[in-house]
Design a protein around this motif. Structure first.
Motif, PDB file in Angstrom:
ATOM      1  N   LEU A   1       0.528  -1.053   0.357  1.00 43.82           N
ATOM      2  CA  LEU A   1      -0.251   0.066  -0.425  1.00 43.82           C
ATOM      3  C   LEU A   1       0.821   1.473   0.094  1.00 43.82           C
ATOM      4  N   ILE A   2       1.997   1.088   1.039  1.00 42.83           N
ATOM      5  CA  ILE A   2       2.835   2.586   0.675  1.00 42.83           C
ATOM      6  C   ILE A   2       3.836   2.304  -1.090  1.00 42.83           C
ATOM      7  N   LEU A   3       4.039   1.586  -1.745  1.00 42.53           N
ATOM      8  CA  LEU A   3       4.686   1.366  -2.565  1.00 42.53           C
ATOM      9  C   LEU A   3       3.529   2.101  -3.375  1.00 42.53           C
ATOM     10  N   TRP A   4       2.217   1.447  -3.744  1.00 38.62           N
ATOM     11  CA  TRP A   4       1.049   1.402  -4.603  1.00 38.62           C
ATOM     12  C   TRP A   4       0.934   2.947  -3.786  1.00 38.62           C
ATOM     13  N   THR A   5       0.675   4.096  -2.622  1.00 43.59           N
ATOM     14  CA  THR A   5       0.643   4.894  -2.905  1.00 43.59           C
ATOM     15  C   THR A   5       1.463   6.551  -3.280  1.00 43.59           C
ATOM     16  N   ILE A   6       2.953   5.489  -3.830  1.00 41.49           N
ATOM     17  CA  ILE A   6       3.355   7.116  -4.416  1.00 41.49           C
ATOM     18  C   ILE A   6       3.567   6.743  -5.949  1.00 41.49           C
ATOM     19  N   TYR A   7       2.787   5.821  -6.681  1.00 38.94           N
ATOM     20  CA  TYR A   7       2.284   6.192  -8.103  1.00 38.94           C
ATOM     21  C   TYR A   7       2.022   6.826  -8.568  1.00 38.94           C
ATOM     22  N   PRO A   8       0.909   7.187  -8.113  1.00 43.38           N
ATOM     23  CA  PRO A   8      -0.155   8.315  -8.082  1.00 43.38           C
ATOM     24  C   PRO A   8       0.075   9.933  -8.649  1.00 43.38           C
ATOM     25  N   ILE A   9       1.777   9.830  -7.375  1.00 43.82           N
ATOM     26  CA  ILE A   9       2.892  11.130  -6.829  1.00 43.82           C
ATOM     27  C   ILE A   9       3.361  11.417  -8.410  1.00 43.82           C
ATOM     28  N   VAL A  10       4.274  10.178  -8.101  1.00 43.53           N
ATOM     29  CA  VAL A  10       5.113  10.521  -9.669  1.00 43.53           C
ATOM     30  C   VAL A  10       4.160  10.608 -10.575  1.00 43.53           C
ATOM     31  N   TRP A  11       3.554  10.249 -10.961  1.00 44.51           N
ATOM     32  CA  TRP A  11       2.150   9.896 -11.870  1.00 44.51           C
ATOM     33  C   TRP A  11       1.978  11.534 -12.219  1.00 44.51           C
ATOM     34  N   GLY A  12       1.452  12.707 -11.064  1.00 45.41           N
ATOM     35  CA  GLY A  12       1.237  13.727 -10.756  1.00 45.41           C
ATOM     36  C   GLY A  12       2.650  14.526 -11.260  1.00 45.41           C
ATOM     37  N   LEU A  13       3.628  14.145 -10.604  1.00 42.10           N
ATOM     38  CA  LEU A  13       4.784  15.106 -11.126  1.00 42.10           C
ATOM     39  C   LEU A  13       5.351  15.166 -12.657  1.00 42.10           C
ATOM     40  N   SER A  14       5.116  13.675 -13.463  1.00 44.69           N
ATOM     41  CA  SER A  14       5.813  13.223 -14.676  1.00 44.69           C
ATOM     42  C   SER A  14       4.917  13.750 -16.175  1.00 44.69           C
ATOM     43  N   GLU A  15       3.950  12.842 -16.037  1.00 52.91           N
ATOM     44  CA  GLU A  15       3.122  12.661 -16.753  1.00 52.91           C
ATOM     45  C   GLU A  15       1.710  14.236 -16.473  1.00 52.91           C
ATOM     46  N   GLY A  16       0.965  14.002 -15.458  1.00 53.14           N
ATOM     47  CA  GLY A  16       0.000  15.061 -15.561  1.00 53.14           C
ATOM     48  C   GLY A  16       0.481  16.419 -14.954  1.00 53.14           C
ATOM     49  N   GLY A  17       1.203  16.007 -13.910  1.00 53.92           N
ATOM     50  CA  GLY A  17       2.009  18.039 -13.582  1.00 53.92           C
ATOM     51  C   GLY A  17       3.359  18.266 -14.788  1.00 53.92           C
ATOM     52  N   HIS A  18       3.851  17.909 -15.189  1.00 56.87           N
ATOM     53  CA  HIS A  18       5.099  18.056 -16.066  1.00 56.87           C
ATOM     54  C   HIS A  18       6.455  18.829 -14.906  1.00 56.87           C
ATOM     55  N   VAL A  19       5.989  18.340 -13.906  1.00 55.51           N
ATOM     56  CA  VAL A  19       7.358  19.008 -13.075  1.00 55.51           C
ATOM     57  C   VAL A  19       8.643  18.417 -13.011  1.00 55.51           C
ATOM     58  N   ILE A  20       8.803  17.068 -13.075  1.00 53.79           N
ATOM     59  CA  ILE A  20       9.507  15.644 -13.475  1.00 53.79           C
ATOM     60  C   ILE A  20      10.162  15.875 -15.210  1.00 53.79           C
ATOM     61  N   ASN A  21      11.332  15.661 -15.660  1.00 52.14           N
ATOM     62  CA  ASN A  21      11.052  15.562 -16.949  1.00 52.14           C
ATOM     63  C   ASN A  21      11.318  13.540 -17.464  1.00 52.14           C
ATOM     64  N   VAL A  22      11.541  13.164 -18.245  1.00 54.52           N
ATOM     65  CA  VAL A  22      10.753  11.842 -18.666  1.00 54.52           C
ATOM     66  C   VAL A  22      12.484  11.316 -17.997  1.00 54.52           C
ATOM     67  N   ASN A  23      13.594  11.625 -17.932  1.00 51.28           N
ATOM     68  CA  ASN A  23      13.889  10.695 -17.683  1.00 51.28           C
ATOM     69  C   ASN A  23      13.569  10.046 -15.852  1.00 51.28           C
ATOM     70  N   GLN A  24      13.721  11.371 -15.428  1.00 46.86           N
ATOM     71  CA  GLN A  24      12.751  10.745 -13.632  1.00 46.86           C
ATOM     72  C   GLN A  24      12.213  10.642 -13.606  1.00 46.86           C
ATOM     73  N   GLU A  25      11.637  10.678 -15.029  1.00 42.89           N
ATOM     74  CA  GLU A  25      10.059   9.981 -14.769  1.00 42.89           C
ATOM     75  C   GLU A  25      10.625   7.903 -14.773  1.00 42.89           C
ATOM     76  N   ILE A  26      10.874   7.699 -15.564  1.00 40.75           N
ATOM     77  CA  ILE A  26      11.581   6.915 -15.896  1.00 40.75           C
ATOM     78  C   ILE A  26      12.255   5.830 -14.678  1.00 40.75           C
ATOM     79  N   ILE A  27      13.448   7.129 -13.984  1.00 38.36           N
ATOM     80  CA  ILE A  27      13.976   6.440 -13.191  1.00 38.36           C
ATOM     81  C   ILE A  27      12.734   6.080 -11.794  1.00 38.36           C
ATOM     82  N   ALA A  28      12.164   6.874 -11.707  1.00 38.43           N
ATOM     83  CA  ALA A  28      11.378   7.065 -10.559  1.00 38.43           C
ATOM     84  C   ALA A  28      10.801   6.013 -10.871  1.00 38.43           C
ATOM     85  N   TYR A  29       9.568   5.304 -12.028  1.00 44.10           N
ATOM     86  CA  TYR A  29       8.936   4.294 -12.089  1.00 44.10           C
ATOM     87  C   TYR A  29       9.354   3.132 -12.115  1.00 44.10           C
ATOM     88  N   ALA A  30      11.220   3.543 -12.306  1.00 41.93           N
ATOM     89  CA  ALA A  30      12.084   1.418 -12.255  1.00 41.93           C
ATOM     90  C   ALA A  30      12.138   1.719 -11.100  1.00 41.93           C
TER      91      ALA A  30
END
Ligand code: RET
Length: 250
Positions: free
Chosen positions: A193-222
């Motif tokens: 549950l802790i881990l899965w809750t980080i996914y929507p946060i990363v999503w909000g910062l990457s695909e959603g809010g465009h705060v982090i770049n694509v490299n950072q997005e790939i690393i976070a999801y990896a």
């Protein structure tokens, strides 16, 4: 002019590292499956399938398949020119969502069978989970923010249904099992549950809010995917192998 936001060397290398890790852990899980008695094998097979699908999806992303573009406009606040509009096209790794639509239900099945959840509750958790991933996919391709965050809101509601099944109904179901299973379910479901809750946060910062770049997005999801699949899998299988009384009820 349209600015393209896409992965660089760092992102592409990260994708290949995950391809290798998912491939190796799949081999390990299939190997472990052969060594346990068939009554215990369901967890091994489920877990091996999870990393196999991840291997396929990461292979697709690393070779440049499973990637599309989303276009959107953002307002840039310059000092001299107050409102400047800039068009962007950003890479969308939609192969992730195909992977997640298949593997997150399998991960839930691992947890639900461990807890001994009823068939009806398992189905509710799995269907809510699929709705979460599909609405998340629509959110990724939204071009207006109302569209993007509208789909995101539906995905979050579906996620809360999943959380409810694991945290409340899962806990009630596992109360009937032995103390070792109870304690193990509490830790591995809590980790999930802790881990899965980080996914929507990363999503909000990457695909959603465009705060982090694509490299950072790939690393976070990896990092998240490695914790949620191979690390989760080894933990589940080693613990389950050492327990005597927890064959799933299927
Ligand atoms: C999205 C965006 C929309 C809102 C929510 C999301 C949740 C995603 C989750 C993904 C879990 C993935 C796992 C992958 C395993 O490798 C779709 C990011 C709530 C919870 C565990």
């Amino acid at each position: 002019p349209v600015i393209t936001v896409e992965a660089g060397d760092m992102g592409r290398r990260t994708l290949w590292v995950v391809v290798v890790l998912m491939g190796l852990s799949s081999l390990a899980f299939y190997g472990m499956a052969f060594r346990v008695p068939v009554q215990k094998r369901l967890f091994h097979i489920l877990t091996a399938f999870i990393t196999t699908f991840a291997f396929i999806s990461y292979f697709a992303m690393a070779t440049g398949d499973g990637v599309s573009y989303n276009t959107y406009t953002e307002t840039i606040h310059h000092k001299k020119v107050p409102n400047t509009y800039q068009d962007y096209r950003r890479e969308i790794y939609y192969a992730r969502y195909i992977d997640w639509a298949i593997t997150t239900p399998l991960l839930l099945l691992d947890l639900c069978l461990l807890a001994g959840l009823s068939g009806a509750n398992i189905l509710v958790a799995v269907v809510a989970d699929v709705i979460m991933i599909l609405t998340g996919l629509f959110a990724s391709f939204g071009s207006k923010s109302s569209q993007t965050w509208g789909w995101y809101a539906w995905a979050c509601i579906a996620y809360l249904v999943v959380v409810y099944q694991l945290a409340f109904n899962g806990r009630t179901a596992v109360a009937n099992k032995d103390s070792k299973t109870k304690a193990f379910y509490a830790s591995i479901a809590g980790f999930t549950l802790i881990l899965w809750t980080i996914y929507p946060i990363v999503w909000g910062l990457s695909e959603g809010g465009h705060v982090i770049n694509v490299n950072q997005e790939i690393i976070a999801y990896a990092v998240l995917d490695i914790l949620a699949k191979p690390v989760f899998g080894f933990w589940l299988l080693f613990t389950h192998d050492s327990m005597s009384s927890t064959s799933p009820s299927l």
